[in-house]
Enzyme design. Structure first.
Site, PDB file in Angstrom:
ATOM      1  N   CYS A 158       0.835  -1.199   0.000  1.00  0.00           N
ATOM      2  CA  CYS A 158       0.000   0.000   0.000  1.00  0.00           C
ATOM      3  C   CYS A 158       0.871   1.252   0.000  1.00  0.00           C
ATOM      4  O   CYS A 158       1.959   1.280   0.561  1.00  0.00           O
ATOM      5  CB  CYS A 158      -0.943   0.068   1.191  1.00  0.00           C
ATOM      6  SG  CYS A 158      -1.996  -1.351   1.375  1.00  0.00           S
ATOM      7  N   ARG A 204       3.243   0.262  -5.254  1.00  0.00           N
ATOM      8  CA  ARG A 204       3.155  -0.398  -3.944  1.00  0.00           C
ATOM      9  C   ARG A 204       1.875  -1.226  -3.802  1.00  0.00           C
ATOM     10  O   ARG A 204       1.702  -1.941  -2.815  1.00  0.00           O
ATOM     11  CB  ARG A 204       3.196   0.654  -2.830  1.00  0.00           C
ATOM     12  CG  ARG A 204       4.441   1.504  -2.843  1.00  0.00           C
ATOM     13  CD  ARG A 204       4.395   2.511  -1.731  1.00  0.00           C
ATOM     14  NE  ARG A 204       4.555   1.853  -0.458  1.00  0.00           N
ATOM     15  CZ  ARG A 204       5.712   1.639   0.151  1.00  0.00           C
ATOM     16  NH1 ARG A 204       6.824   2.040  -0.410  1.00  0.00           N
ATOM     17  NH2 ARG A 204       5.758   1.038   1.308  1.00  0.00           N
ATOM     18  N   TRP A 208      -2.917  -2.656  -1.660  1.00  0.00           N
ATOM     19  CA  TRP A 208      -2.652  -4.051  -1.988  1.00  0.00           C
ATOM     20  C   TRP A 208      -3.341  -4.833  -0.884  1.00  0.00           C
ATOM     21  O   TRP A 208      -2.951  -4.774   0.280  1.00  0.00           O
ATOM     22  CB  TRP A 208      -1.150  -4.324  -1.992  1.00  0.00           C
ATOM     23  CG  TRP A 208      -0.792  -5.688  -2.496  1.00  0.00           C
ATOM     24  CD1 TRP A 208      -0.644  -6.073  -3.795  1.00  0.00           C
ATOM     25  CD2 TRP A 208      -0.525  -6.853  -1.701  1.00  0.00           C
ATOM     26  NE1 TRP A 208      -0.313  -7.403  -3.859  1.00  0.00           N
ATOM     27  CE2 TRP A 208      -0.225  -7.907  -2.594  1.00  0.00           C
ATOM     28  CE3 TRP A 208      -0.506  -7.108  -0.337  1.00  0.00           C
ATOM     29  CZ2 TRP A 208       0.083  -9.185  -2.160  1.00  0.00           C
ATOM     30  CZ3 TRP A 208      -0.192  -8.392   0.088  1.00  0.00           C
ATOM     31  CH2 TRP A 208       0.097  -9.411  -0.817  1.00  0.00           C
ATOM     32  N   ASN A 221      -1.302   1.850   6.083  1.00  0.00           N
ATOM     33  CA  ASN A 221      -0.459   0.826   5.470  1.00  0.00           C
ATOM     34  C   ASN A 221       0.057  -0.053   6.588  1.00  0.00           C
ATOM     35  O   ASN A 221       0.627   0.462   7.553  1.00  0.00           O
ATOM     36  CB  ASN A 221       0.702   1.491   4.714  1.00  0.00           C
ATOM     37  CG  ASN A 221       1.702   0.472   4.188  1.00  0.00           C
ATOM     38  OD1 ASN A 221       1.359  -0.686   3.970  1.00  0.00           O
ATOM     39  ND2 ASN A 221       2.933   0.903   3.998  1.00  0.00           N
ATOM     40  N   GLY A 222      -0.126  -1.369   6.469  1.00  0.00           N
ATOM     41  CA  GLY A 222       0.353  -2.288   7.510  1.00  0.00           C
ATOM     42  C   GLY A 222      -0.730  -3.286   7.836  1.00  0.00           C
ATOM     43  O   GLY A 222      -1.721  -3.424   7.100  1.00  0.00           O
ATOM     44  N   GLU A 251      17.093 -16.027 -11.633  1.00  0.00           N
ATOM     45  CA  GLU A 251      16.513 -14.697 -11.838  1.00  0.00           C
ATOM     46  C   GLU A 251      15.794 -14.618 -13.193  1.00  0.00           C
ATOM     47  O   GLU A 251      14.723 -14.016 -13.302  1.00  0.00           O
ATOM     48  CB  GLU A 251      17.628 -13.636 -11.723  1.00  0.00           C
ATOM     49  CG  GLU A 251      17.238 -12.210 -12.067  1.00  0.00           C
ATOM     50  CD  GLU A 251      16.166 -11.600 -11.171  1.00  0.00           C
ATOM     51  OE1 GLU A 251      15.751 -12.239 -10.197  1.00  0.00           O
ATOM     52  OE2 GLU A 251      15.722 -10.482 -11.475  1.00  0.00           O
ATOM     53  N   LYS A 282      11.855 -13.608 -13.584  1.00  0.00           N
ATOM     54  CA  LYS A 282      11.356 -12.481 -14.399  1.00  0.00           C
ATOM     55  C   LYS A 282      10.227 -12.949 -15.311  1.00  0.00           C
ATOM     56  O   LYS A 282       9.218 -12.270 -15.452  1.00  0.00           O
ATOM     57  CB  LYS A 282      12.476 -11.882 -15.256  1.00  0.00           C
ATOM     58  CG  LYS A 282      13.485 -11.040 -14.566  1.00  0.00           C
ATOM     59  CD  LYS A 282      13.003  -9.689 -14.084  1.00  0.00           C
ATOM     60  CE  LYS A 282      12.471  -9.734 -12.691  1.00  0.00           C
ATOM     61  NZ  LYS A 282      13.361  -9.566 -11.595  1.00  0.00           N
ATOM     62  N   GLU A 334       7.049 -13.754 -13.401  1.00  0.00           N
ATOM     63  CA  GLU A 334       6.478 -12.561 -12.789  1.00  0.00           C
ATOM     64  C   GLU A 334       5.742 -11.677 -13.801  1.00  0.00           C
ATOM     65  O   GLU A 334       4.617 -11.243 -13.536  1.00  0.00           O
ATOM     66  CB  GLU A 334       7.653 -11.790 -12.170  1.00  0.00           C
ATOM     67  CG  GLU A 334       7.305 -10.703 -11.240  1.00  0.00           C
ATOM     68  CD  GLU A 334       8.551 -10.104 -10.608  1.00  0.00           C
ATOM     69  OE1 GLU A 334       9.678 -10.290 -11.128  1.00  0.00           O
ATOM     70  OE2 GLU A 334       8.403  -9.425  -9.589  1.00  0.00           O
ATOM     71  N   HIS A 353      20.072 -34.985 -12.617  1.00  0.00           N
ATOM     72  CA  HIS A 353      19.535 -35.534 -11.370  1.00  0.00           C
ATOM     73  C   HIS A 353      18.016 -35.419 -11.318  1.00  0.00           C
ATOM     74  O   HIS A 353      17.432 -35.551 -10.246  1.00  0.00           O
ATOM     75  CB  HIS A 353      20.187 -34.847 -10.168  1.00  0.00           C
ATOM     76  CG  HIS A 353      21.677 -35.039 -10.154  1.00  0.00           C
ATOM     77  ND1 HIS A 353      22.271 -36.200  -9.714  1.00  0.00           N
ATOM     78  CD2 HIS A 353      22.678 -34.239 -10.593  1.00  0.00           C
ATOM     79  CE1 HIS A 353      23.581 -36.099  -9.863  1.00  0.00           C
ATOM     80  NE2 HIS A 353      23.854 -34.912 -10.401  1.00  0.00           N
ATOM     81  N   LYS A 370       5.101  -3.870  -5.521  1.00  0.00           N
ATOM     82  CA  LYS A 370       6.532  -3.599  -5.565  1.00  0.00           C
ATOM     83  C   LYS A 370       7.189  -3.845  -4.223  1.00  0.00           C
ATOM     84  O   LYS A 370       8.283  -4.372  -4.132  1.00  0.00           O
ATOM     85  CB  LYS A 370       6.733  -2.149  -6.000  1.00  0.00           C
ATOM     86  CG  LYS A 370       8.185  -1.708  -6.078  1.00  0.00           C
ATOM     87  CD  LYS A 370       8.873  -2.353  -7.238  1.00  0.00           C
ATOM     88  CE  LYS A 370      10.321  -1.923  -7.392  1.00  0.00           C
ATOM     89  NZ  LYS A 370      11.069  -2.903  -8.203  1.00  0.00           N
TER      90      LYS A 370
HETATM   91  O1  M6R Z   1      12.461  -4.306  -2.014  1.00  0.00           O
HETATM   92  P1  M6R Z   1      13.145  -5.610  -1.927  1.00  0.00           P
HETATM   93  O2  M6R Z   1      14.412  -5.688  -2.720  1.00  0.00           O
HETATM   94  O3  M6R Z   1      13.395  -6.070  -0.502  1.00  0.00           O
HETATM   95  O4  M6R Z   1      12.151  -6.679  -2.571  1.00  0.00           O
HETATM   96  C1  M6R Z   1      12.435  -8.049  -2.543  1.00  0.00           C
HETATM   97  C2  M6R Z   1      11.531  -8.821  -3.488  1.00  0.00           C
HETATM   98  O5  M6R Z   1      10.183  -8.663  -3.106  1.00  0.00           O
HETATM   99  C3  M6R Z   1      11.684  -8.347  -4.943  1.00  0.00           C
HETATM  100  O6  M6R Z   1      13.008  -8.474  -5.387  1.00  0.00           O
HETATM  101  C4  M6R Z   1      10.766  -9.173  -5.861  1.00  0.00           C
HETATM  102  O7  M6R Z   1      11.197 -10.499  -5.931  1.00  0.00           O
HETATM  103  C5  M6R Z   1      10.742  -8.527  -7.248  1.00  0.00           C
HETATM  104  N1  M6R Z   1       9.396  -8.282  -7.640  1.00  0.00           N
HETATM  105  C6  M6R Z   1      11.364  -9.377  -8.294  1.00  0.00           C
HETATM  106  O8  M6R Z   1      11.335  -8.773  -9.543  1.00  0.00           O
END
Ligand code: M6R
Length: 644
Positions: A2, A39, A90, A114-115, A514, A518, A521, A537, A639
């Site tokens: 949020c 956010r 969110w 937020n929280g 990674e 990506k 995601e 394996h 985010k």
């Molecule tokens: O803000 P942060 O780097 O702590 O966030 C960590 C993860 O939530 C963040 O890297 C997430 O995996 C990304 N959306 C990946 O693209």
């Protein structure tokens, strides 16, 4: 998660382009919400207070993205306000509906939050027993009612219920905020406005991000500085359990004991334009193109007059750093993969064992941590709750914590014993790209710093590594210029594929992880990353005719690693895979086994991830666009994951 934003100030908008009658507060709130939308974007809303009229407090909210709120505001046409609060959500408690959207109203006031309030069930029972009817499933609405119940009592006791002096009402709301937040368990950044004090916002924070923006004749609040950076670059910190009163001309902050304190101030170096798309279709594409600068800026100014490396904020005695016998990296998602890359370099340079631990796992098992452990927390936002909790857990057990974060003044930066900032600038797309490169760069600086301090490397060796790092921005520029178009074509061609594999060895392994993250995601495609050696394996059973397999091939100057990966490519190709190989320029050994080759400038092995991950980021973006998806705001994600 949020995003929250608040503004108190004059009625009039600042720009001629603002909609007539919309008022300065609404202008600020909408700009702030658009910058905070990363956010959370399940729903959004604003509450506006004007100094006169019958209905002085107006709330407008809408499920879905910010454009829905804009449409609702166009229809509602609220009058210009002297104070306003806004929220982009969110969902945690309650689904993403208009009823659950913030602000939540109770009596004369409205609240954004937020929280997560962990004891909200018992508090909800209490407010219902007091005769209140709740309209939403949220924890926040419970807080709004608690606040209003307390505030109403105080007004009555002060004899203010009839004709209320706005200053007195604001002071009483501060008292209510202090009393109510003392009863809350969990995390919160809370902003409240009341129609009885039309020029004031009352706020409080515990473990959720909140910063103050200091303007001239107006003041701001935001989940981070992006909320108000278009209007002021003077910012001030808010600590846990502080209560705030903002008016147009003053900011008063009380600590948990009720004493007035002076918040630490700083000048924000991000300019507002850094948080807009700059001509690219998406923030993700813009941020991929920011990568050369992100690496360069993270390296900038790190060497002092004596030629020694320096960190940004170091509150750990060098003797303690010399004595550490283990490093534990705590992080989540992409940041954890950056730590995984760094393990290879730090162990090689410093001869200290490095463990990588997902922050949420670290927190709830029984990790072996001592005063000789250095906990390194990596986070773009500095507000990931899992990582914050891991830092606290490590520090409680005597470990020193060093933060590698991108956001100045964030919780992790403030709670750690030392900070190394990644100067990547604001990252808006939910999928992390430039922050990953900046995190690897910062981890390498840390490794070299420790190697220098502990005498594992001679100064000229450290200088050599720094020189190689210094060449990365130019190599990144070249890679983008030479390879981007063909990678984008490949992304479009493969848009119908439903499954992908990514293989890498050594530092190529976390890059494979990674690359798969990506794609999952942003393109919602099944993708798995594996250590290439693990293939036989089990995972090789997944390979069938036409399955696209990305393989990250190490430099041929490391024949032991290189030749093993060439064998891995042959193994998958023999079983029908379509191989997409990322290899160094001039490495012809890959050609017979590759359906597609993506060429990367020659680079020492440890620096390889800074280049090899870029094609995977571009590919994910291109494939998602070809599928018509929202690249910057993928479904179900936010985010900043500010809840556990
Ligand atoms: O803000 P942060 O780097 O702590 O966030 C960590 C993860 O939530 C963040 O890297 C997430 O995996 C990304 N959306 C990946 O693209």
């Amino acid at each position: 998660m949020c995003g929250i934003v608040g503004h108190v100030g004059p009625l009039t908008p600042s720009t001629a382009s603002s909609a007539p009658g919309s008022g300065r507060s609404l202008e600020v709130l909408l700009d702030g919400l658009s910058r905070l939308e990363y956010r959370g974007y399940d729903s959004a809303g604003v509450a506006l207070v004007r100094p006169d009229g019958v209905e002085r407090l107006t709330t407008v909210k809408a499920a879905g993205k910010l454009d829905n709120l804009r449409a609702a505001l166009d229809a509602a046409a609220p009058a210009p306000a002297t104070a306003g609060i806004g929220h982009t959500r969110w969902a945690t408690h309650g689904g993403p509906t208009t009823e659950n959207a913030h602000p939540h109203r109770a009596g004369s006031l409205a609240v954004v939050h937020n929280g997560i309030i962990e004891n909200f069930r018992s508090l909800r029972a209490e407010v219902e027993a007091a005769g209140r009817t709740l309209l939403s499933a949220t924890d926040t609405e419970v807080v709004a009612h608690l606040l209003d119940l307390d505030f109403t009592d105080r007004l009555a006791a002060a004899g203010e219920a009839g004709t209320v002096d706005p200053d007195a009402a604001a002071a009483l709301l501060v008292e209510s905020m202090r009393a109510v937040t003392a009863r809350l368990e969990g995390t919160f950044a809370l902003l409240a406005v009341t129609e009885l004090a039309p020029g004031a916002i009352v706020a409080a924070r515990r473990s959720s991000p909140l910063v103050i923006g200091l303007g001239e004749g107006e003041n701001f609040l935001g989940s981070d500085v992006a909320a108000f950076v278009a209007f002021t670059t003077h910012a001030a910190e808010v600590d846990d359990d502080q209560v705030l009163l903002l008016t147009a001309d003053s900011v008063t902050v009380w600590d948990a004991a009720g004493d007035v304190v002076t918040p630490r101030q700083w000048e924000v170096s991000w300019d507002a334009s850094a948080a807009v798309k700059g001509g690219y279709d998406t923030f993700m594409d813009k941020e991929i193109h920011d990568e050369p600068t992100a690496v360069a800026e993270t390296l900038l100014g790190r060497v002092d007059d004596r030629g020694e490396l320096v960190l940004d904020e170091m509150r750990i005695d060098p003797a303690v750093l010399r004595s550490i016998d283990k490093i534990i990296v705590v992080a989540c998602g992409t940041a954890a993969y950056a730590g995984h890359v760094a393990k290879y370099a730090i162990e090689h340079w410093c001869r200290i064992p490095v463990e990588i631990e997902l922050a949420h796992e670290f927190r709830y098992r029984d990790p072996i941590v001592s005063e000789k452990t250095l906990t390194v927390a990596i986070s773009q936002s500095g507000e990931t709750m899992d990582t914050i909790q891991a830092v606290r857990h490590a520090r409680e057990q005597g470990s020193r914590a060093l933060a590698i974060v991108n956001t100045y003044g964030s919780t992790i930066a403030r709670e750690a014993d030392a900070v190394l900032y990644t100067h990547a600038g604001p990252e808006v797309a939910v999928a992390s790209t430039k922050a990953f490169l900046a995190q690897i760069t910062a981890c390498y600086l840390l490794g070299l710093y420790l190697a220098q301090l502990r005498g594992n490397k001679w100064p000229d060796e450290v200088a050599d590594y720094l020189e190689n790092l210094g060449k990365m921005p130019a190599k990144l520029e070249r890679l983008l210029a030479e390879q981007e178009d063909s990678i984008r074509e490949l992304g479009a061609q493969l848009a119908d594929q439903t499954s992908f594999l990514f293989l890498g060895r050594h530092v190529g392994y976390p890059v494979a992880l990674e690359g798969a993250l990506k794609l999952k995601e942003v393109a919602y495609v099944h993708a798995e990353g594996f250590a290439a050696g693990e293939l036989k394996h089990g995972p090789i059973a997944l390979v069938e005719d036409g399955l696209p397999v990305f393989v990250i091939v190490p430099t041929p100057r490391r024949p032991v690693l290189h030749d093993k990966v060439i064998s891995n490519i042959q193994e998958v190709r023999a079983r029908g895979a379509r191989t997409i190989v990322i290899a160094e320029e001039g490495d012809e050994a890959v050609t017979p086994f590759a359906d597609t080759v993506i060429r990367i400038p020659a680079t020492p092995t440890l620096m390889w991830p800074l280049l090899t991950v870029v094609p995977l980021q571009i590919f994910a973006s291109a494939l998602a666009k070809a599928k018509g998806l929202d690249v910057d705001q993928p479904r179900n994600l936010a985010k900043s994951v500010t809840v556990e």
